[in-house]
Motif scaffolding. Structure first.
Motif, PDB file in Angstrom:
ATOM      1  N   ALA A   1       2.360   3.690   2.727  1.00  0.00           N
ATOM      2  CA  ALA A   1       1.616   4.842   2.207  1.00  0.00           C
ATOM      3  C   ALA A   1       1.774   6.041   3.123  1.00  0.00           C
ATOM      4  CB  ALA A   1       0.141   4.490   2.062  1.00  0.00           C
TER       5      ALA A   1
ATOM      6  N   TRP B   1       2.600  -1.761   4.554  1.00  0.00           N
ATOM      7  CA  TRP B   1       2.007  -0.421   4.524  1.00  0.00           C
ATOM      8  C   TRP B   1       3.132   0.596   4.392  1.00  0.00           C
ATOM      9  CZ3 TRP B   1      -2.844   1.560   4.128  1.00  0.00           C
ATOM     10  CH2 TRP B   1      -2.974   2.942   4.308  1.00  0.00           C
TER      11      TRP B   1
ATOM     12  N   TYR C   1       0.862  -1.188   0.000  1.00  0.00           N
ATOM     13  CA  TYR C   1       0.000   0.000   0.000  1.00  0.00           C
ATOM     14  C   TYR C   1       0.896   1.236   0.000  1.00  0.00           C
ATOM     15  CZ  TYR C   1      -3.987  -2.969   0.618  1.00  0.00           C
ATOM     16  OH  TYR C   1      -4.949  -3.919   0.399  1.00  0.00           O
ATOM     17  N   GLY C   2       0.545   2.192  -0.875  1.00  0.00           N
ATOM     18  CA  GLY C   2       1.470   3.269  -1.189  1.00  0.00           C
ATOM     19  C   GLY C   2       2.427   2.781  -2.258  1.00  0.00           C
TER      20      GLY C   2
ATOM     21  N   ARG D   1      -3.471   4.679  -6.466  1.00  0.00           N
ATOM     22  CA  ARG D   1      -4.740   5.393  -6.540  1.00  0.00           C
ATOM     23  C   ARG D   1      -5.153   5.770  -7.966  1.00  0.00           C
ATOM     24  NH1 ARG D   1      -1.099   9.230  -4.585  1.00  0.00           N
ATOM     25  NH2 ARG D   1      -0.919  11.146  -5.813  1.00  0.00           N
TER      26      ARG D   1
ATOM     27  N   VAL E   1      -5.332   9.257   5.284  1.00  0.00           N
ATOM     28  CA  VAL E   1      -4.451   8.216   4.722  1.00  0.00           C
ATOM     29  C   VAL E   1      -3.649   7.533   5.818  1.00  0.00           C
ATOM     30  CG1 VAL E   1      -2.459   7.790   3.221  1.00  0.00           C
ATOM     31  CG2 VAL E   1      -4.289   9.339   2.474  1.00  0.00           C
ATOM     32  N   ASP E   2      -2.865   8.310   6.564  1.00  0.00           N
ATOM     33  CA  ASP E   2      -1.873   7.733   7.471  1.00  0.00           C
ATOM     34  C   ASP E   2      -2.483   7.091   8.709  1.00  0.00           C
ATOM     35  OD1 ASP E   2       1.073   8.675   6.530  1.00  0.00           O
ATOM     36  OD2 ASP E   2      -0.410  10.171   5.986  1.00  0.00           O
TER      37      ASP E   2
ATOM     38  N   ILE F   1      -6.943   4.177  -1.106  1.00  0.00           N
ATOM     39  CA  ILE F   1      -6.779   4.007   0.337  1.00  0.00           C
ATOM     40  C   ILE F   1      -7.775   4.875   1.090  1.00  0.00           C
ATOM     41  CG2 ILE F   1      -5.217   4.550   2.243  1.00  0.00           C
ATOM     42  CD1 ILE F   1      -2.891   3.748   0.405  1.00  0.00           C
TER      43      ILE F   1
END
Length: 253
Positions: free
Chosen positions: A81, A79, A9-10, A37, A94-95, A57
């Motif tokens: 991102a 992860w 992710y990211g 994305r 997001v975070d 996300i």
């Protein structure tokens, strides 16, 4: 033996691109699905040998994320991102919020292994104890980070706190890698990890190497540790963290 399948992710980020290269260079290469994305981000990642998936996300539910994990037969989640800290609302979305949904999705999908890329000095600076190994330079670095990117640090703290504190209901095999300031320099393959001073920067390529080493070392499960540029080979540095059970988040969240 079937290759491991890792979702990142990211997936379009600079650390993620190094992760792809490292994971594909292993003796048993991973099948890699970077989660991005926008469809415009997929060609460059496919050219690296990955199989990108477009999924937001920010807007995807935990159930939608879990469906993707099941469909790809994921064996591990990374992860990596981040919203960058510029917009506090998007940073939180997001975070923190996106990360928590991803954790919940992994639990729903039955994917146990979860590696979080966080940051040094993510801690409760009000109620938690200052790391006892910090010196004046570390304190200055801490104050500077929280002063410049406070919303990012708060979001990371909330996410890491959820990953650790709520794992009773999720049952994930988590590791948190907490890199120092990131640089664009070529990786050296040498780091300082564990309870370290946080002033040194670290190449993104070396962060990726540490994350990959954690995936292959079950002893890192349940540990959160700092990593900055240093003089110890990545494998040896991670091994020492495991042997010493050096956790830099415990008691500070």
């Amino acid at each position: 033996m079937s290759p491991p399948t890792t979702l990142i992710y990211g997936g379009s980020g600079k650390v993620a691109q190094h992760l792809i290269r490292h994971l594909l260079s292993l003796p048993l290469p991973h099948k890699i699905h970077p989660i991005v994305r926008s469809a415009s981000q997929t060609p460059a990642l496919a050219a690296l040998g990955a199989h990108p998936i477009v999924q937001s996300i920010e807007t995807s539910s935990a159930e939608a994320m879990a469906a993707t994990m099941r469909a790809t037969r994921a064996t591990a989640i990374i992860w990596s991102a981040g919203a960058g800290g510029g917009d506090p609302a998007r940073t939180r979305a997001v975070d923190f919020e996106g990360a928590v949904r991803c954790m919940d999705a992994a639990a729903l999908a039955g994917v146990k292994r979860f590696v979080m890329v966080s940051a040094v000095d993510v801690r409760d600076r009000e109620g938690g104890a200052e790391p006892e190994w910090y010196d004046e330079g570390d304190r200055e670095r801490s104050a500077g980070m929280w002063g410049k990117i406070g919303p990012y640090m708060e979001a990371k703290l909330a996410a890491d706190r959820s990953l650790v504190g709520e794992n009773g209901r999720r049952g994930l095999e988590w590791t948190i890698v907490r890199p120092g300031g990131l640089s664009e320099e070529k990786g050296t393959g040498r780091v300082s990890a564990g309870k370290v001073h946080i002033q040194a920067r670290i190449p993104r390529e070396d962060v990726a190497a540490v994350v990959v080493e954690c995936l292959g070392n079950e002893g890192t499960v349940g540990l959160a540790f700092d990593v900055v540029g240093g003089e110890t080979g990545v494998k040896e540095a991670v091994r020492k963290v495991v042997e010493g059970r050096e956790d830099t988040f415990e008691g500070r969240y």
